[in-house]
Design a protein around this motif. Structure first.
Motif, PDB file in Angstrom:
ATOM      1  N   ALA A 220      25.680  12.187  37.052  1.00  0.00           N
ATOM      2  CA  ALA A 220      24.954  11.320  37.104  1.00  0.00           C
ATOM      3  C   ALA A 220      24.006  11.712  36.370  1.00  0.00           C
ATOM      4  N   LEU A 221      23.458  12.016  36.040  1.00  0.00           N
ATOM      5  CA  LEU A 221      22.276  12.708  34.447  1.00  0.00           C
ATOM      6  C   LEU A 221      23.113  12.149  33.479  1.00  0.00           C
ATOM      7  N   ILE A 222      24.430  12.566  33.038  1.00  0.00           N
ATOM      8  CA  ILE A 222      24.999  12.111  31.761  1.00  0.00           C
ATOM      9  C   ILE A 222      25.419  10.484  31.168  1.00  0.00           C
ATOM     10  N   PHE A 223      25.737   9.785  32.956  1.00  0.00           N
ATOM     11  CA  PHE A 223      25.614   8.558  32.493  1.00  0.00           C
ATOM     12  C   PHE A 223      23.944   7.856  32.568  1.00  0.00           C
ATOM     13  N   ALA A 224      23.212   8.607  33.337  1.00  0.00           N
ATOM     14  CA  ALA A 224      22.016   7.574  32.915  1.00  0.00           C
ATOM     15  C   ALA A 224      21.577   7.685  31.383  1.00  0.00           C
ATOM     16  N   LEU A 225      21.434   9.245  30.776  1.00  0.00           N
ATOM     17  CA  LEU A 225      21.108   9.234  29.222  1.00  0.00           C
ATOM     18  C   LEU A 225      21.568   8.440  28.538  1.00  0.00           C
ATOM     19  N   LYS A 226      23.369   8.769  28.479  1.00  0.00           N
ATOM     20  CA  LYS A 226      24.298   7.592  27.693  1.00  0.00           C
ATOM     21  C   LYS A 226      23.618   6.184  28.275  1.00  0.00           C
ATOM     22  N   GLN A 227      23.165   5.198  28.891  1.00  0.00           N
ATOM     23  CA  GLN A 227      22.971   4.264  29.167  1.00  0.00           C
ATOM     24  C   GLN A 227      21.460   3.748  27.915  1.00  0.00           C
ATOM     25  N   LEU A 228      20.468   5.136  28.511  1.00  0.00           N
ATOM     26  CA  LEU A 228      19.298   5.025  27.810  1.00  0.00           C
ATOM     27  C   LEU A 228      19.872   4.663  26.073  1.00  0.00           C
ATOM     28  N   LEU A 229      20.284   5.558  26.015  1.00  0.00           N
ATOM     29  CA  LEU A 229      20.450   6.363  24.371  1.00  0.00           C
ATOM     30  C   LEU A 229      21.120   5.411  24.255  1.00  0.00           C
TER      31      LEU A 229
ATOM     32  N   LYS B  79      16.238   3.467  24.037  1.00  0.00           N
ATOM     33  CA  LYS B  79      14.891   3.742  25.089  1.00  0.00           C
ATOM     34  C   LYS B  79      14.502   5.009  24.663  1.00  0.00           C
ATOM     35  N   ILE B  80      15.593   6.046  24.241  1.00  0.00           N
ATOM     36  CA  ILE B  80      15.360   7.407  23.934  1.00  0.00           C
ATOM     37  C   ILE B  80      16.645   7.804  22.739  1.00  0.00           C
ATOM     38  N   GLU B  81      16.169   8.815  22.408  1.00  0.00           N
ATOM     39  CA  GLU B  81      16.902   9.527  20.351  1.00  0.00           C
ATOM     40  C   GLU B  81      17.013  11.202  21.218  1.00  0.00           C
ATOM     41  N   LEU B  82      17.701  10.919  20.481  1.00  0.00           N
ATOM     42  CA  LEU B  82      18.481  12.654  20.591  1.00  0.00           C
ATOM     43  C   LEU B  82      17.107  13.540  19.451  1.00  0.00           C
ATOM     44  N   LEU B  83      16.640  14.800  19.390  1.00  0.00           N
ATOM     45  CA  LEU B  83      16.253  15.134  18.527  1.00  0.00           C
ATOM     46  C   LEU B  83      16.803  16.092  18.008  1.00  0.00           C
ATOM     47  N   PRO B  84      17.221  16.490  16.461  1.00  0.00           N
ATOM     48  CA  PRO B  84      17.624  17.659  16.067  1.00  0.00           C
ATOM     49  C   PRO B  84      17.812  18.691  16.715  1.00  0.00           C
ATOM     50  N   ASN B  85      16.497  18.874  17.128  1.00  0.00           N
ATOM     51  CA  ASN B  85      16.721  20.497  18.359  1.00  0.00           C
ATOM     52  C   ASN B  85      17.510  20.352  19.700  1.00  0.00           C
ATOM     53  N   ASN B  86      18.228  18.765  20.066  1.00  0.00           N
ATOM     54  CA  ASN B  86      18.998  18.678  20.789  1.00  0.00           C
ATOM     55  C   ASN B  86      17.901  18.661  22.239  1.00  0.00           C
ATOM     56  N   LYS B  87      17.047  18.167  22.109  1.00  0.00           N
ATOM     57  CA  LYS B  87      15.801  16.989  23.702  1.00  0.00           C
ATOM     58  C   LYS B  87      15.946  16.060  22.619  1.00  0.00           C
TER      59      LYS B  87
END
Length: 629
Positions: free
Chosen positions: A604-613, A617-625
């Motif tokens: 569920a977490l992976i799916f939600a993060l994928k949708q937001l990316l 609405k969100i982005e992944l920083l170089p430090n993987n946050k």
């Protein structure tokens, strides 16, 4: 087939054949040339072992893998079947004696490497043997499009002229359609019976999972599935590190790589086979001859070099037919790391020549000399001495091995030298006071009569065999004698043995094989590109992607891989995405931190993060946050 079934039951203790073993055996017994493409774990060796047992004469088995030859001959001998392997490092006289044994000793199997066929006198001796079947194992090596092409395999076709009525059986676990056609053409077999078992594994769930913290993800997987597991890593250091990290988390783990001493390999393997360790962390040296049906999970924590190897290694899970998992852990930094490890470590012609010349100099081999000379070899020491990068050097050595220029045995060895430094009467006195050491000491004195006068190289396995002790017991006695100043003792570790199969010719040697180097480098780049596509493609079933690579175009979705599970999931409630957005307002977070605060399940977490990316609405920083956009 009743006789074949009786032999199967008597020697191998199986009640029935797997598809298509019986059909292949029938084809061979009918005298047909046969090509068999069977996935790993499909029981390929049975297909030549049983028809050979049903006929008068001996089966010739051509294999490129020394460890596999040793393993299969040992297994045959254990069940009372006479088998011989002509492996590297055997002198001409010994080979001649072994071939005499084959001719007059009622042997059923003769294993040899394709390089042996390059010696005309060996082929002449083979002509006098009552050969009933020629089995070509790892047959993809015949094809220049195969992932381990060896030019020496091209010599096999000439056996057809000497044995026109003897059937060829070509066997492989991984071959694309292009490789299959090329193998058949290069072996010179016409109208072969072709048996191709589908690569589909219905019980095996192929998962590609993004993981910033791989150790955390591995821990989750192993706690959820506490059955036997394999973790594949790229190098020896990662073996030790990963096993140690798992042990610190309370997960019983051991490790396996080509540099371990045989006793340590056996000890670690036994821990895992007997399930005293849940996990074995291994390099690709692990796998040949492994027969453990209840492996639940195979995890790759780095991108593999090619899908052929990945399919074989992943396929060691779920051989009991129960649901199992083949998991590839991936993160954005893996691509660059793997490119450095795989593509940038491919040797070019210039490096190959320089390395070969230095190798000859290292062992003081003069131009025009060196054939059949064998040396203990520490690869790291060699690299340090000449300033060579280890991985590129190792790849160069492997390439020379595949071309038959050298034979590289990656089995740990320990060169031990001993000299007694006290008088013989004092040794006798020690023996009388320590009777438990008597047999080993007397064996040393009988086997090496000059051991009082000169420093003597000791063959530990030989002393163990003669004294009826284990190798570890022999070593323990030597250490004790050294501590008590009874002997001088020195041990030098080597992680390989190298045998020179040709005379040293420098330019002539390298120029002859350089075209194969260029072709192999090009092929490796294409194969690695296919791995990258497999890891990144989230648009179709993972099982179908693998099957398509191996030429199966009409497959169906498996319904159990990472893609299919995602597609079949009910959409995650908007509250999940809202919760993540709310958390990220406070500070950027890793997926692990988000999971800790949100308590969402992994999928569920992976799916939600994928949708937001995807919705920016969100982005992944170089430090993987993750952070708000």
């Amino acid at each position: 087939m009743q006789e074949a079934l009786s032999i199967l039951q008597k020697y191998w203790k199986y009640d029935s054949f797997r598809t298509p073993q019986a059909e292949i055996i029938t084809s061979v017994l009918d005298g047909h040339d046969t090509f068999a493409l069977m996935p790993t774990g499909g029981g390929k060796s049975i297909c030549f072992q049983i028809p050979a047992m049903m006929q008068e004469g001996i089966c010739l088995v051509i294999s490129p893998l020394i460890a596999l030859m040793k393993d299969q001959t040992a297994n045959l001998q254990k069940i009372g079947i006479k088998a011989i392997a002509l492996t590297g490092g055997i002198s001409t006289d010994e080979i001649s004696d072994l071939l005499d044994n084959c001719q007059y000793g009622n042997y059923k199997f003769l294993y040899l490497s394709p390089e042996r066929l390059q010696a005309d006198w060996v082929v002449d001796r083979l002509k006098n043997l009552p050969i009933n079947l020629i089995a070509i194992d790892e047959a993809h090596c015949v094809s220049q499009w195969g992932h381990d092409f060896r030019p020496a395999y091209l010599k096999i076709a000439s056996l057809k002229t000497h044995f026109p009525k003897v059937p060829f059986l070509a066997l492989t676990a991984t071959a694309t359609e292009r490789v299959k056609k090329d193998v058949i053409a290069q072996l010179g077999i016409e109208n072969p019976a072709v048996f191709q078992k589908s690569f589909a594994r219905e019980n095996l769930a192929y998962m590609v999972l993004n993981a910033e913290d791989k150790l955390y993800r591995i821990e989750q997987i192993l706690r959820k599935n506490p059955q036997p597991s394999i973790i594949y890593v790229r190098n020896r250091k990662a073996c030790l590190d990963t096993a140690s990290q798992l042990e610190s988390l309370g997960i019983k783990a051991t490790y396996y790589h080509g540099g371990l001493h045989i006793t340590e390999k056996e000890k670690n393997m036994k821990l895992w086979m007997e399930e005293k360790a849940q996990v074995i962390v291994a390099t690709n040296a692990f796998g040949m001859g492994i027969d453990k049906a209840n492996v639940k999970t195979v995890i790759h924590i780095q991108l593999p070099e090619n899908l052929e190897n990945y399919y074989q290694e992943a396929g060691r899970a779920g051989r009991n037919g129960e649901k199992a998992f083949a998991i590839l852990l991936n993160n954005p930094s893996d691509i660059q790391y793997s490119e450095n490890q795989i593509l940038n470590s491919l040797p070019d012609k210039k490096f190959l020549k320089e390395m070969y010349v230095k190798l000859c100099n290292f062992f003081q081999i003069a131009y025009g000399e060196g054939i059949n000379e064998q040396f203990s070899f520490n690869i790291n020491q060699f690299c340090v001495q000449y300033g060579f990068p280890p991985l590129k050097t190792f790849n160069s050595l492997q390439f020379l091995d595949r071309q038959g220029i050298i034979s590289l045995s990656q089995e740990f060895s320990e060169k031990v030298t001993v000299r007694f430094v006290i008088e013989s009467k004092e040794v006798i006195r020690y023996v009388s006071l320590n009777p438990q050491d008597e047999e080993i000491i007397l064996t040393l004195l009988r086997t090496y009569p000059g051991i009082y006068e000169i420093v003597t190289a000791i063959n530990i396995p030989l002393v163990a065999k003669k004294s009826g002790a284990k190798e570890t017991q022999v070593m323990a006695v030597l250490h004790k004698l050294h501590e008590r100043q009874i002997i001088d003792y020195h041990a030098k570790n080597n992680d390989s043995t190298v045998t020179f199969n040709e005379i040293r010719e420098d330019d002539r040697t390298i120029n002859r094989i350089s075209k194969y180097l260029e072709e192999q480098n090009s092929l490796k780049k294409d194969q690695f590109e296919a791995v990258l596509n497999y890891a990144a493609d989230n648009t179709s079933c993972k099982s179908r992607q693998l099957l398509s690579y191996f030429g199966e175009k009409d497959s169906k979705d498996c319904d159990i891989c990472s893609y299919c599970i995602q597609q079949n999931k009910v959409s995650v409630p908007n509250t999940a995405a809202e919760k993540i957005l709310h958390l990220l307002k406070t500070a950027p977070m890793s997926s692990r931190e988000i999971q800790f605060h949100s308590k969402f399940p992994d999928d569920a977490l992976i799916f939600a993060l994928k949708q937001l990316l995807e919705t920016n609405k969100i982005e992944l920083l170089p430090n993987n946050k993750y952070t708000l956009k």
